[in-house]
Design an enzyme around this catalytic site. Structure first.
Site, PDB file in Angstrom:
ATOM      1  N   SER A 143       0.859  -1.182   0.000  1.00 32.19           N
ATOM      2  CA  SER A 143       0.000   0.000   0.000  1.00 32.19           C
ATOM      3  C   SER A 143       0.893   1.229   0.000  1.00 32.19           C
ATOM      4  CB  SER A 143      -0.881   0.000   1.264  1.00 32.19           C
ATOM      5  OG  SER A 143      -1.554   1.232   1.432  1.00 32.19           O
ATOM      6  N   TYR A 156      -2.290  -0.642  10.606  1.00 33.83           N
ATOM      7  CA  TYR A 156      -2.360  -0.983   9.181  1.00 33.83           C
ATOM      8  C   TYR A 156      -1.050  -0.632   8.494  1.00 33.83           C
ATOM      9  CZ  TYR A 156      -3.917  -1.070   4.324  1.00 33.83           C
ATOM     10  OH  TYR A 156      -4.037  -1.337   2.983  1.00 33.83           O
TER      11      TYR A 156
END
Length: 245
Positions: A143, A156
């Protein structure tokens, strides 16, 4: 997309929606044989039926990436049927965002189990056969959160930073298996639909609706990476909306 003259056996985790589903469509259209895994088997079955009806090669199996036994069974079944796994795409992921002070410990552990441990399980399942063949490709979906830390996304981000570090370590340890990290920015998917702090998840969904690029853009990047000659390793690609800072 033109058909590949040499289709590969490609395993995709988290293939029931979002980037995984888009990648399955993209690679099947390119002439690869896609083996799809996820927990939502009914979605996988519908996707495989659609792809095979269009003349593509596709199959599916139930998969829980948090279980090493499940991942090994997924990979071993593909090896039994096809004799090799050319590409593994570790795509399964979750993103229940919340401030650390909210103490959503179960969701922290879920992100660690799916986003990081799931990638490790995938590597453990395919690496021996790839090393035996002296060939293979592992694609890990990280990501843009592997490149920056945002409030409410600490855990995350930590899992995605770890995926980048793990991928680089694996790349340095082998000269025969290619390793690619794909780091998407805001992408249209179901990622922000479950768990997390309601206000934070609402903001994440709003940002995705405003900025998000189609999952097919990420699928195309993955397709580019695996289409390169065996002596070319596309180590990392960051794909994000032009408007994302």
């Amino acid at each position: 997309m033109t058909t590949s003259p040499a289709g590969k056996i490609v395993l995709i985790t988290g293939a029931s929606s979002g980037i995984g589903e888009a990648t399955a469509r993209h690679l099947a259209d390119a002439g690869h044989h896609v083996v799809l895994g996820a927990r939502r088997v009914e979605r996988l079955a519908a996707l495989v039926e659609e792809l095979t009806a269009a003349g593509h090669r596709a199959e599916h199996a139930e998969l829980d990436v948090t279980s090493l036994d499940s991942v090994r069974a997924f990979v071993d079944a593909a090896l039994d049927r096809h004799g090799q796994v050319d590409v593994l795409i570790n795509n399964a992921g979750v993103m229940p965002l919340s401030p650390l002070a909210a103490l959503h410990v179960e969701e922290w552990n879920q992100m660690i189990d799916v986003n990081l441990r799931g990638v490790l399980h995938g590597i453990a399942a395919v690496l021996p056969s790839m090393q035996q063949r002296h060939a293979g490709h592992i694609v890990n979906v990280a990501s843009t959160s592997a490149h920056r830390v945002d409030p409410t996304a600490a855990v995350y981000c930590a899992t995605k930073y770890a995926v980048r570090a793990l991928s680089e370590g694996l790349r340095l340890e082998t000269t025969e298996v290619r390793v690619t990290v794909i780091s998407p920015g805001f992408t249209q998917s179901e990622l922000a639909n479950q768990g997390g702090h309601p206000d934070v998840q609402r903001a994440a969904r709003a940002a995705t609706e405003q900025l998000g690029i189609p999952a097919s853009a990420i699928a195309a990047a993955i397709g580019y990476a695996i289409s390169q000659p065996s002596n070319v390793d596309v180590s990392e690609l960051i794909v994000r909306p032009t408007a994302q800072n």
